[in-house]
Design a protein around this motif. Structure first.
Motif, PDB file in Angstrom:
ATOM      1  N   LYS A  92       0.874  -1.183   0.000  1.00  9.66           N
ATOM      2  CA  LYS A  92       0.000   0.000   0.000  1.00  9.66           C
ATOM      3  C   LYS A  92       0.903   1.222   0.000  1.00  9.66           C
ATOM      4  N   ALA A  93       0.641   2.167  -0.904  1.00 12.01           N
ATOM      5  CA  ALA A  93       1.413   3.405  -0.963  1.00 12.01           C
ATOM      6  C   ALA A  93       0.507   4.574  -0.588  1.00 12.01           C
ATOM      7  N   VAL A  94       0.997   5.390   0.337  1.00  9.55           N
ATOM      8  CA  VAL A  94       0.244   6.551   0.819  1.00  9.55           C
ATOM      9  C   VAL A  94       1.058   7.800   0.548  1.00  9.55           C
ATOM     10  N   THR A  95       0.432   8.771  -0.094  1.00  9.61           N
ATOM     11  CA  THR A  95       1.087  10.054  -0.306  1.00  9.61           C
ATOM     12  C   THR A  95       0.628  11.018   0.788  1.00  9.61           C
ATOM     13  N   GLU A  96       1.561  11.864   1.229  1.00  8.42           N
ATOM     14  CA  GLU A  96       1.232  12.837   2.275  1.00  8.42           C
ATOM     15  C   GLU A  96       1.788  14.199   1.902  1.00  8.42           C
ATOM     16  N   ASN A  97       0.918  15.194   1.977  1.00  7.81           N
ATOM     17  CA  ASN A  97       1.353  16.577   1.864  1.00  7.81           C
ATOM     18  C   ASN A  97       1.832  16.970   3.253  1.00  7.81           C
ATOM     19  N   LEU A  98       3.127  17.197   3.392  1.00  9.53           N
ATOM     20  CA  LEU A  98       3.698  17.460   4.712  1.00  9.53           C
ATOM     21  C   LEU A  98       3.245  18.791   5.310  1.00  9.53           C
ATOM     22  N   LEU A  99       2.845  19.721   4.464  1.00  9.01           N
ATOM     23  CA  LEU A  99       2.424  21.030   4.975  1.00  9.01           C
ATOM     24  C   LEU A  99       0.988  21.021   5.496  1.00  9.01           C
ATOM     25  N   THR A 100       0.112  20.256   4.826  1.00 11.53           N
ATOM     26  CA  THR A 100      -1.291  20.232   5.247  1.00 11.53           C
ATOM     27  C   THR A 100      -1.637  18.984   6.061  1.00 11.53           C
ATOM     28  N   GLY A 101      -0.824  17.948   5.941  1.00  7.71           N
ATOM     29  CA  GLY A 101      -1.106  16.687   6.619  1.00  7.71           C
ATOM     30  C   GLY A 101      -2.075  15.796   5.865  1.00  7.71           C
ATOM     31  N   GLU A 102      -2.547  16.251   4.699  1.00  6.15           N
ATOM     32  CA  GLU A 102      -3.473  15.433   3.920  1.00  6.15           C
ATOM     33  C   GLU A 102      -2.762  14.179   3.422  1.00  6.15           C
ATOM     34  N   ARG A 103      -3.424  13.031   3.637  1.00  7.91           N
ATOM     35  CA  ARG A 103      -2.873  11.736   3.227  1.00  7.91           C
ATOM     36  C   ARG A 103      -3.899  11.019   2.352  1.00  7.91           C
ATOM     37  N   LYS A 104      -3.409  10.336   1.314  1.00 10.08           N
ATOM     38  CA  LYS A 104      -4.276   9.554   0.432  1.00 10.08           C
ATOM     39  C   LYS A 104      -3.562   8.263   0.056  1.00 10.08           C
ATOM     40  N   VAL A 105      -4.324   7.181   0.005  1.00 11.14           N
ATOM     41  CA  VAL A 105      -3.780   5.946  -0.566  1.00 11.14           C
ATOM     42  C   VAL A 105      -3.709   6.171  -2.064  1.00 11.14           C
ATOM     43  N   CYS A 106      -2.509   6.178  -2.605  1.00 15.82           N
ATOM     44  CA  CYS A 106      -2.363   6.466  -4.033  1.00 15.82           C
ATOM     45  C   CYS A 106      -2.213   5.211  -4.876  1.00 15.82           C
ATOM     46  N   THR A 107      -1.845   4.091  -4.257  1.00 14.85           N
ATOM     47  CA  THR A 107      -1.659   2.849  -5.005  1.00 14.85           C
ATOM     48  C   THR A 107      -1.737   1.655  -4.058  1.00 14.85           C
ATOM     49  N   THR A 108      -2.275   0.559  -4.556  1.00 13.46           N
ATOM     50  CA  THR A 108      -2.138  -0.733  -3.890  1.00 13.46           C
ATOM     51  C   THR A 108      -1.686  -1.724  -4.949  1.00 13.46           C
ATOM     52  N   ALA A 109      -0.963  -2.740  -4.520  1.00  9.64           N
ATOM     53  CA  ALA A 109      -0.484  -3.739  -5.475  1.00  9.64           C
ATOM     54  C   ALA A 109      -0.201  -5.048  -4.763  1.00  9.64           C
ATOM     55  N   PHE A 110      -0.252  -6.125  -5.522  1.00 13.01           N
ATOM     56  CA  PHE A 110       0.194  -7.431  -5.059  1.00 13.01           C
ATOM     57  C   PHE A 110       1.351  -7.852  -5.943  1.00 13.01           C
ATOM     58  N   LEU A 111       2.407  -8.345  -5.318  1.00 18.72           N
ATOM     59  CA  LEU A 111       3.544  -8.878  -6.046  1.00 18.72           C
ATOM     60  C   LEU A 111       3.758 -10.316  -5.616  1.00 18.72           C
ATOM     61  N   THR A 112       4.268 -11.122  -6.510  1.00 17.97           N
ATOM     62  CA  THR A 112       4.661 -12.477  -6.174  1.00 17.97           C
ATOM     63  C   THR A 112       6.176 -12.524  -6.189  1.00 17.97           C
ATOM     64  N   MET A 113       6.738 -12.924  -5.070  1.00 19.90           N
ATOM     65  CA  MET A 113       8.183 -13.044  -4.929  1.00 19.90           C
ATOM     66  C   MET A 113       8.515 -14.523  -4.737  1.00 19.90           C
ATOM     67  N   VAL A 114       9.643 -14.963  -5.287  1.00 18.90           N
ATOM     68  CA  VAL A 114      10.090 -16.345  -5.165  1.00 18.90           C
ATOM     69  C   VAL A 114      11.417 -16.357  -4.425  1.00 18.90           C
ATOM     70  N   ALA A 115      11.518 -17.222  -3.424  1.00 19.49           N
ATOM     71  CA  ALA A 115      12.749 -17.366  -2.643  1.00 19.49           C
ATOM     72  C   ALA A 115      13.731 -18.249  -3.406  1.00 19.49           C
ATOM     73  N   LEU A 116      15.017 -17.906  -3.292  1.00 15.83           N
ATOM     74  CA  LEU A 116      16.070 -18.668  -3.957  1.00 15.83           C
ATOM     75  C   LEU A 116      16.991 -19.308  -2.929  1.00 15.83           C
ATOM     76  N   GLY A 117      17.390 -20.542  -3.221  1.00  8.69           N
ATOM     77  CA  GLY A 117      18.349 -21.236  -2.383  1.00  8.69           C
ATOM     78  C   GLY A 117      19.771 -20.905  -2.803  1.00  8.69           C
ATOM     79  N   GLU A 118      20.727 -21.559  -2.176  1.00 11.19           N
ATOM     80  CA  GLU A 118      22.144 -21.313  -2.479  1.00 11.19           C
ATOM     81  C   GLU A 118      22.492 -21.646  -3.918  1.00 11.19           C
ATOM     82  N   ASP A 119      21.704 -22.520  -4.563  1.00 18.81           N
ATOM     83  CA  ASP A 119      21.935 -22.889  -5.963  1.00 18.81           C
ATOM     84  C   ASP A 119      21.211 -21.959  -6.940  1.00 18.81           C
ATOM     85  N   ASN A 120      20.632 -20.868  -6.418  1.00 17.54           N
ATOM     86  CA  ASN A 120      19.858 -19.903  -7.212  1.00 17.54           C
ATOM     87  C   ASN A 120      18.607 -20.510  -7.840  1.00 17.54           C
ATOM     88  N   ARG A 121      18.114 -21.574  -7.272  1.00 23.00           N
ATOM     89  CA  ARG A 121      16.877 -22.204  -7.708  1.00 23.00           C
ATOM     90  C   ARG A 121      15.803 -21.921  -6.658  1.00 23.00           C
TER      91      ARG A 121
END
Length: 180
Positions: A92-121
């Motif tokens: 989840k990504a939230v943008t914030e205007n530091l002067l006004t304090g206004e915050r908005k969720v600007c993006t959400t995403a799902f990623l798939t990550m794969v773990a690698l062993g010592e053999d890079n598999r």
């Protein structure tokens, strides 16, 4: 391998949006935000697996609100689901205007990550379990999202096979089959 709670992989990254990060409209480049998303997801996945990881896929990224120069961008990521060697990471990504304090969720995403062993598999990862209402909601929907990713990957492979490595793809084109 012991299961871990979703919260154990929580990763938070905040960055100030500076002029070199922005486009001609004074807003954060989409690719820059995507790089932040990939980075925070990789940290969360590595924290969960305690192994090196690679990005296998990124679900659609919708830019809901612009991130303006001078604002901050705060990304939160955690592992929501695991399957043998892969991990689904919610960002989840939230943008914030530091002067006004206004915050908005600007993006959400799902990623798939794969773990690698010592053999890079690919190598197995610990299971993850949800605790909060929000974590449970994401965890329950993960198998359906995984199935959709599997189908999308199948379609992407077919598209790659259809188009091949040459350009342009139309052999009747005035450019011919010359890839240069």
């Amino acid at each position: 391998m012991d299961s871990k709670p979703c919260i154990a992989s929580l990763t938070v990254k905040t960055s100030h949006v500076l002029p070199p990060d922005t486009n001609g409209h004074g807003t954060l480049f989409g690719g820059e935000l995507m790089a932040h998303i990939d980075d925070v997801a990789a940290i969360a996945a590595t924290r969960h697996a305690r192994k090196p990881v690679v990005t296998a896929s990124t679900d659609s990224v919708d830019f809901l609100y612009p991130v303006k120069e001078g604002d901050t961008i705060c990304l939160e990521a955690f592992v929501t689901w695991t399957h043998n060697t892969s991990m689904e990471v919610f960002v989840k990504a939230v943008t914030e205007n530091l002067l006004t304090g206004e915050r908005k969720v600007c993006t959400t995403a799902f990623l798939t990550m794969v773990a690698l062993g010592e053999d890079n598999r690919p190598t197995t990862v610990p299971n993850v379990f949800p605790e909060s209402k929000e974590e449970k909601l994401l965890h329950e929907g993960a198998p359906k999202r995984a199935e959709l990713r599997k189908e999308r990957r199948k379609q992407s492979k077919q598209m790659a096979k259809s188009f091949g490595t040459g350009f342009p793809w139309n052999e009747n084109s005035r450019f011919g089959n010359n890839p240069s």
